[in-house]
Design an enzyme around this catalytic site. Structure first.
Site, PDB file in Angstrom:
ATOM      1  CG  HIS A 197       7.261  -1.505   1.988  1.00 38.67           C
ATOM      2  ND1 HIS A 197       7.019  -0.435   2.783  1.00 38.67           N
ATOM      3  CD2 HIS A 197       5.897  -2.125   1.943  1.00 38.67           C
ATOM      4  CE1 HIS A 197       5.644  -0.457   3.284  1.00 38.67           C
ATOM      5  NE2 HIS A 197       5.333  -1.221   2.834  1.00 38.67           N
ATOM      6  CG  MET A 239      -1.781  -0.999   1.136  1.00 39.94           C
ATOM      7  SD  MET A 239      -3.484  -1.036   2.128  1.00 39.94           S
ATOM      8  CE  MET A 239      -2.768  -0.655   3.792  1.00 39.94           C
TER       9      MET A 239
HETATM   10  O1  PAF Z   1       0.009  -5.888   3.705  1.00 43.47           O
HETATM   11  C1  PAF Z   1      -0.765  -4.910   2.854  1.00 43.47           C
HETATM   12  O2  PAF Z   1       0.175  -3.869   2.776  1.00 43.47           O
HETATM   13  C2  PAF Z   1      -1.834  -5.101   2.388  1.00 43.47           C
HETATM   14  O3  PAF Z   1      -2.681  -5.597   3.106  1.00 43.47           O
HETATM   15  C3  PAF Z   1      -1.805  -5.717   0.927  1.00 43.47           C
HETATM   16  C4  PAF Z   1      -1.636  -7.138   1.069  1.00 43.47           C
HETATM   17  C5  PAF Z   1      -0.810  -4.836  -0.037  1.00 43.47           C
HETATM   18  C6  PAF Z   1      -3.303  -5.741   0.449  1.00 43.47           C
HETATM   19  O4  PAF Z   1      -3.946  -4.549   0.223  1.00 43.47           O
END
Ligand code: PAF
Length: 282
Positions: free
Chosen positions: A37, A30
């Protein structure tokens, strides 16, 4: 790095890539990237020839009183960071492209979504599995990488993939922590300095539990009580402290391999989760 905005173009890219015999690794996000990330992106690059990162703040996984409106965003910085990691495609669709007005389908995983975060966030996991299922169809990855901080999410997605016979390898990446132990999260930006200090009780609780299980057998209810007392020393509201099996998410009576200590607290207005598989090396 290519930025793709529509599902149609994304699938066209995936079809060309697959026709060329290349594998695709996906990191669903997100946005508002942090080191956690970036590690997922590195893992995807190790596992597949081409890497796609999706950046979509998925409205249907937020409850009515949750933080959709203020969820942190910085598209330009995210693009720079993903590009720096050698990501091939950033897929960043608009909400209307993912959920046109007539869209009426939800992908729901039952049972595993009843407890833990599912208990206080009704509909949240249906929102997650619906968007992840859509991303899998649009991007056609061979593998997808998710962080273990959201370990219930990971268990639910693994269940969905197995139940729907999807030939996609789901990879759980260990939790990435700040130097002082706070699990990295885009939501940490909401914390004031004093709230951030208080939030460290989660990591202290994990340290305490890890030490206790190493010194001999300990009953879950005893240790869970100790963990709660430790958390209560800070100005935080406990949502849950549980010991569950990492796959079935069923409560466990004793600490043993495969059991996960899972916690959710509120620090001020911010909801934080953390967990640890107490017997594994981090
Ligand atoms: O973990 C996240 O950032 C969200 O839940 C995901 C897996 C991208 C789904 O929107």
């Amino acid at each position: 790095m290519e930025i793709i905005r529509t599902p149609v173009e994304m699938t066209a890219w995936a079809n060309r890539t697959l026709a060329g015999g290349q594998t695709i690794g996906l990191v669903p996000t997100m946005g508002f990237f942090h080191e956690g990330h970036l590690r997922l992106m590195r893992k995807a690059r190790e596992k597949a020839k081409r890497t796609v990162v999706s950046l979509f703040v998925n409205p249907i996984q937020f409850g009515a009183n949750e933080d959709l409106g203020r969820y942190p965003r910085d598209f330009v910085r995210d693009c720079q960071l993903a590009e720096g990691e050698g990501v091939d495609v950033l897929f960043a669709p608009e909400v209307q492209a993912m959920y046109p007005a007539e869209a009426s389908t939800r992908v729901v995983v039952s049972r595993l979504t009843d407890g833990l975060c599912g208990a206080s966030r009704p509909g949240h996991f249906a929102g997650v599995t619906t968007v992840v299922a859509k991303l899998f169809h649009i991007i056609k990855p061979h593998c997808a990488v998710f962080g273990r901080k959201d370990f219930q999410q990971l268990a639910v997605i693994e269940r969905m993939v197995a139940d729907l016979n999807w030939d996609i390898e789901i990879i759980g990446h260990p939790i990435v922590r700040e130097a002082d132990g706070l699990a990295m999260s885009s939501r940490n930006v909401y914390l004031s300095a004093s709230e951030r200090q208080a939030a460290l009780c989660l990591f202290r609780a994990i340290g305490h539990a890890r030490r206790r299980v190493r010194t001999g057998p300990v009953e879950a209810k005893v240790l869970l009580q100790e963990v709660e007392e430790l958390l209560q020393q800070e100005a935080v509201a406990i949502e849950y402290v549980s010991l569950v099996d990492q796959t079935t998410l069923q409560p466990q009576a004793v600490f043993r391999k495969g059991a996960v200590l899972a916690m959710a607290i509120r620090v001020g207005a911010t909801r934080l989760i953390d967990n640890d598989n107490l017997f594994e090396e981090n």
